[in-house]
Scaffold this motif. Structure first.
Motif, PDB file in Angstrom:
ATOM      1  N   ALA A  22     101.495  45.449  57.542  1.00  0.00           N
ATOM      2  CA  ALA A  22     101.776  44.618  58.714  1.00  0.00           C
ATOM      3  C   ALA A  22     101.877  45.444  59.987  1.00  0.00           C
ATOM      4  CB  ALA A  22     103.073  43.839  58.504  1.00  0.00           C
ATOM      5  N   MET A  23     101.728  46.765  59.860  1.00  0.00           N
ATOM      6  CA  MET A  23     101.794  47.683  60.996  1.00  0.00           C
ATOM      7  C   MET A  23     103.112  47.539  61.749  1.00  0.00           C
ATOM      8  SD  MET A  23      97.794  47.478  62.209  1.00  0.00           S
ATOM      9  CE  MET A  23      97.833  48.968  63.200  1.00  0.00           C
ATOM     10  N   GLU A  24     104.199  47.527  60.973  1.00  0.00           N
ATOM     11  CA  GLU A  24     105.531  47.500  61.557  1.00  0.00           C
ATOM     12  C   GLU A  24     105.792  48.819  62.288  1.00  0.00           C
ATOM     13  OE1 GLU A  24     107.946  45.077  61.532  1.00  0.00           O
ATOM     14  OE2 GLU A  24     106.416  43.738  60.746  1.00  0.00           O
ATOM     15  N   PRO A  25     106.786  48.865  63.186  1.00  0.00           N
ATOM     16  CA  PRO A  25     107.067  50.106  63.917  1.00  0.00           C
ATOM     17  C   PRO A  25     107.261  51.293  62.978  1.00  0.00           C
ATOM     18  CG  PRO A  25     108.322  48.297  64.844  1.00  0.00           C
ATOM     19  CD  PRO A  25     107.666  47.760  63.605  1.00  0.00           C
ATOM     20  N   ALA A  26     106.796  52.453  63.430  1.00  0.00           N
ATOM     21  CA  ALA A  26     106.858  53.654  62.593  1.00  0.00           C
ATOM     22  C   ALA A  26     108.285  53.967  62.159  1.00  0.00           C
ATOM     23  CB  ALA A  26     106.257  54.840  63.350  1.00  0.00           C
ATOM     24  N   GLU A  27     109.252  53.701  63.033  1.00  0.00           N
ATOM     25  CA  GLU A  27     110.648  53.972  62.683  1.00  0.00           C
ATOM     26  C   GLU A  27     111.082  53.150  61.470  1.00  0.00           C
ATOM     27  OE1 GLU A  27     109.517  53.163  65.616  1.00  0.00           O
ATOM     28  OE2 GLU A  27     109.968  54.835  66.975  1.00  0.00           O
ATOM     29  N   ALA A  57      93.775  52.942  54.216  1.00  0.00           N
ATOM     30  CA  ALA A  57      93.796  52.296  55.531  1.00  0.00           C
ATOM     31  C   ALA A  57      92.378  52.052  56.022  1.00  0.00           C
ATOM     32  CB  ALA A  57      94.558  53.165  56.531  1.00  0.00           C
ATOM     33  N   ASP A  58      92.274  51.098  56.923  1.00  0.00           N
ATOM     34  CA  ASP A  58      90.977  50.660  57.428  1.00  0.00           C
ATOM     35  C   ASP A  58      90.489  51.553  58.564  1.00  0.00           C
ATOM     36  OD1 ASP A  58      88.722  49.238  58.123  1.00  0.00           O
ATOM     37  OD2 ASP A  58      89.822  47.752  59.288  1.00  0.00           O
ATOM     38  N   GLY A  59      90.069  52.744  58.242  1.00  0.00           N
ATOM     39  CA  GLY A  59      89.394  53.645  59.175  1.00  0.00           C
ATOM     40  C   GLY A  59      89.941  53.656  60.582  1.00  0.00           C
ATOM     41  N   GLY A  66      98.262  54.965  62.374  1.00  0.00           N
ATOM     42  CA  GLY A  66      98.500  55.988  61.362  1.00  0.00           C
ATOM     43  C   GLY A  66      98.919  57.308  61.972  1.00  0.00           C
ATOM     44  N   ARG A  67      98.333  57.649  63.097  1.00  0.00           N
ATOM     45  CA  ARG A  67      98.698  58.901  63.766  1.00  0.00           C
ATOM     46  C   ARG A  67     100.161  58.874  64.194  1.00  0.00           C
ATOM     47  NH1 ARG A  67      96.306  60.402  69.609  1.00  0.00           N
ATOM     48  NH2 ARG A  67      97.565  58.548  70.042  1.00  0.00           N
ATOM     49  N   ASN A  68     100.579  57.781  64.805  1.00  0.00           N
ATOM     50  CA  ASN A  68     101.960  57.669  65.262  1.00  0.00           C
ATOM     51  C   ASN A  68     102.933  57.709  64.087  1.00  0.00           C
ATOM     52  OD1 ASN A  68     104.055  57.198  67.207  1.00  0.00           O
ATOM     53  ND2 ASN A  68     104.088  55.052  66.578  1.00  0.00           N
ATOM     54  N   PHE A  69     102.585  56.998  63.013  1.00  0.00           N
ATOM     55  CA  PHE A  69     103.441  56.984  61.828  1.00  0.00           C
ATOM     56  C   PHE A  69     103.543  58.374  61.207  1.00  0.00           C
ATOM     57  CE2 PHE A  69     103.272  56.246  57.058  1.00  0.00           C
ATOM     58  CZ  PHE A  69     104.649  56.284  56.910  1.00  0.00           C
ATOM     59  N   LEU A  70     102.400  59.050  61.061  1.00  0.00           N
ATOM     60  CA  LEU A  70     102.414  60.375  60.444  1.00  0.00           C
ATOM     61  C   LEU A  70     103.207  61.375  61.274  1.00  0.00           C
ATOM     62  CD1 LEU A  70      98.924  61.117  58.854  1.00  0.00           C
ATOM     63  CD2 LEU A  70     101.163  61.106  57.757  1.00  0.00           C
ATOM     64  N   LYS A  71     103.111  61.271  62.579  1.00  0.00           N
ATOM     65  CA  LYS A  71     103.869  62.180  63.440  1.00  0.00           C
ATOM     66  C   LYS A  71     105.362  62.052  63.175  1.00  0.00           C
ATOM     67  CE  LYS A  71     104.731  63.326  68.307  1.00  0.00           C
ATOM     68  NZ  LYS A  71     104.388  62.987  69.718  1.00  0.00           N
ATOM     69  N   GLU A  90      96.655  67.284  56.819  1.00  0.00           N
ATOM     70  CA  GLU A  90      95.216  67.205  57.073  1.00  0.00           C
ATOM     71  C   GLU A  90      94.836  65.878  57.719  1.00  0.00           C
ATOM     72  OE1 GLU A  90      93.566  67.880  53.242  1.00  0.00           O
ATOM     73  OE2 GLU A  90      94.129  70.009  53.185  1.00  0.00           O
ATOM     74  N   GLN A  91      95.462  64.792  57.261  1.00  0.00           N
ATOM     75  CA  GLN A  91      95.155  63.489  57.845  1.00  0.00           C
ATOM     76  C   GLN A  91      95.631  63.413  59.294  1.00  0.00           C
ATOM     77  OE1 GLN A  91      93.318  61.311  56.351  1.00  0.00           O
ATOM     78  NE2 GLN A  91      93.429  59.662  57.853  1.00  0.00           N
ATOM     79  N   TYR A  92      96.787  64.001  59.567  1.00  0.00           N
ATOM     80  CA  TYR A  92      97.298  63.998  60.937  1.00  0.00           C
ATOM     81  C   TYR A  92      96.379  64.808  61.852  1.00  0.00           C
ATOM     82  CZ  TYR A  92     100.464  64.468  64.894  1.00  0.00           C
ATOM     83  OH  TYR A  92     101.016  64.433  66.153  1.00  0.00           O
ATOM     84  N   ALA A  93      95.901  65.938  61.355  1.00  0.00           N
ATOM     85  CA  ALA A  93      94.967  66.753  62.137  1.00  0.00           C
ATOM     86  C   ALA A  93      93.673  65.986  62.404  1.00  0.00           C
ATOM     87  CB  ALA A  93      94.669  68.053  61.395  1.00  0.00           C
ATOM     88  N   TYR A  94      93.225  65.238  61.404  1.00  0.00           N
ATOM     89  CA  TYR A  94      92.016  64.422  61.581  1.00  0.00           C
ATOM     90  C   TYR A  94      92.226  63.368  62.666  1.00  0.00           C
ATOM     91  CZ  TYR A  94      88.708  60.647  60.730  1.00  0.00           C
ATOM     92  OH  TYR A  94      87.778  59.654  60.898  1.00  0.00           O
ATOM     93  N   TYR A  95      93.374  62.692  62.625  1.00  0.00           N
ATOM     94  CA  TYR A  95      93.671  61.688  63.640  1.00  0.00           C
ATOM     95  C   TYR A  95      93.697  62.314  65.036  1.00  0.00           C
ATOM     96  CZ  TYR A  95      95.058  58.190  60.123  1.00  0.00           C
ATOM     97  OH  TYR A  95      95.083  57.278  59.093  1.00  0.00           O
ATOM     98  N   MET A  96      94.311  63.473  65.155  1.00  0.00           N
ATOM     99  CA  MET A  96      94.453  64.118  66.455  1.00  0.00           C
ATOM    100  C   MET A  96      93.096  64.468  67.058  1.00  0.00           C
ATOM    101  SD  MET A  96      97.604  64.217  67.357  1.00  0.00           S
ATOM    102  CE  MET A  96      97.634  65.479  68.624  1.00  0.00           C
TER     103      MET A  96
END
Length: 272
Positions: A22-27, A57-59, A66-71, A90-96
């Motif tokens: 549902a893409m709820e807030p990362a917190e 996740a859908d690309g 996903g980037r915000n959540f992973l951070k 690695e996924q966070y680096a890819y997002y960045m």
């Protein structure tokens, strides 16, 4: 002995997975992750997040989220002197790198959220309760409620009304229902799920109406039109009308004759 892996069917894992879809807030997601790890985001919890959330996740549509959540997740683990899985780094680096110039980071980006309604034990006899005790509604939504795309955002009031409808289906089953300002169409989808005899949705913004119709198709509902000389019927039929509030007239709405009118936070039960 290695710790037993988390399973998607356990309540804490299910809540976290549903919040991610549902893409709820990362917190909120990080808080669910702590619950799953009994106080901390363990490697077992991280593995579950990778296997059941991030890797599926859908690309690009989920990339900014996903980037915000992973951070926040990585920060949480590091601040508590934990070990972060290599896959998450690695996924966070890819997002960045991939989102550096991506238009999804800004503007009126739209993504597909999956809203989950979880039925507790003892609800199996409820007509609205699926055998799995989980109803998942895919919705194309806007990421930017405050950037002029309010009609394509999921509002808390629509979540409340949808849960109310699913909890008390007898109030609307076999009744004609009309919603003013339907937005993404979530309330209408739930009305169709509980077998309302007729569901008519409306919105004054044409782009919102187009997005709403797309969401009805995502949920395997047939789209009809309603109005003078434009009445359509059929199974799983949800009717949509363009209804700017400032130009709505009593004469133009008389043919609808609903039993129940829904207005976000206001339910009006019409007399017979």
């Amino acid at each position: 002995m290695a710790a037993q892996e988390l399973h998607p069917s356990t309540p804490s894992s299910l809540y976290m997975l549903s919040a991610f879809l549902a893409m709820e807030p990362a917190e909120s997601l990080v808080a669910f992750a702590r619950v799953c790890g009994e106080g901390s985001v363990t490697e077992k919890v991280q593995r579950f997040i990778w296997d059941h959330c991030l890797s599926k996740a859908d690309g690009k549509s989920h990339a900014p989220y996903g980037r915000n959540f992973l951070k926040k997740l990585i920060t949480e683990v590091e601040l508590n002197h934990g070990v972060v899985l290599d896959e998450l780094y690695e996924q966070y680096a890819y997002y960045m790198t991939s989102l550096k110039d991506d238009n999804l980071v800004k503007g009126n980006a739209r993504v597909c959220k999956f809203i989950s309604f979880l039925f507790p034990d003892g609800c199996s006899g409820l007509p609205s309760c699926p055998n799995s005790r989980k109803l998942v509604v895919p919705l194309q939504c806007s990421l930017n409620m405050l950037e002029g795309d309010t009609g394509c955002s999921v509002w808390p009031s629509s979540l409340f009304l949808s849960e109310f409808i699913l909890s008390f289906p007898e109030l609307v089953s076999n009744k004609s229902c009309f919603e003013v300002g339907s937005g993404v169409g979530l309330v209408g989808i739930c009305l169709a799920h509980v077998k309302a005899s007729k569901v008519i949705l409306s919105d004054g913004d044409l782009s919102t109406l187009m997005n709403m119709k797309r969401n009805l198709e995502y949920n395997n509902l047939n789209i009809g039109t309603a109005g003078p000389g434009r009445v359509t019927e059929g199974p799983n039929m949800v009717k949509c009308i363009h209804l700017p509030w400032e130009s709505a007239s009593e004469s133009g709405l008389q043919d609808l004759r609903p039993d129940v009118i829904w207005l976000s936070v206001l339910l009006v039960q019409l007399g017979t």
